[in-house]
Design a protein around this motif. Structure first.
Motif, PDB file in Angstrom:
ATOM      1  N   ASP A  10      15.743 -57.147  18.862  1.00 43.71           N
ATOM      2  CA  ASP A  10      15.158 -57.093  17.927  1.00 43.71           C
ATOM      3  C   ASP A  10      15.195 -58.606  17.156  1.00 43.71           C
ATOM      4  N   HIS A  61      12.387 -54.391  17.515  1.00 41.42           N
ATOM      5  CA  HIS A  61      12.497 -53.814  16.189  1.00 41.42           C
ATOM      6  C   HIS A  61      11.909 -52.414  15.942  1.00 41.42           C
ATOM      7  N   GLN A  63      20.095 -50.130  16.849  1.00 39.89           N
ATOM      8  CA  GLN A  63      19.642 -51.585  16.608  1.00 39.89           C
ATOM      9  C   GLN A  63      19.593 -51.865  18.289  1.00 39.89           C
TER      10      GLN A  63
END
Length: 76
Positions: A25, A53, A21
């Motif tokens: 994002d 992302h 992650q």
């Protein structure tokens, strides 16, 4: 929510699952992925500071190294 509508139940996965992650994002925010990771047995969380992302493109060497290591450890 997309994950709840999915017919795939992450709680049935028996192998470790890595979640990568990026903190930046905007498409899939951290709380959404974190919720899925918390429901996944053996989840391994990788938070990448400043990542967006497409974190897989930026972290591809680390991700592929981890995948190779995990696959090498699978009993045959």
């Amino acid at each position: 929510m997309l994950y709840e509508a999915s017919s795939f139940d992450m709680t049935t996965v028996s192998r470790p699952v890595h979640f990568w992650q990026g903190t930046d994002d905007k498409l899939v925010p951290e709380p959404s992925n974190r919720m899925v990771a918390e429901r996944t047995p053996g989840a391994i969380w990788h938070l990448i500071s400043g990542g967006g992302h497409v974190i897989a493109l930026i972290q591809q060497d680390a991700i592929l190294t981890r995948v190779a290591s995990d696959l090498a450890a699978v009993p045959t």
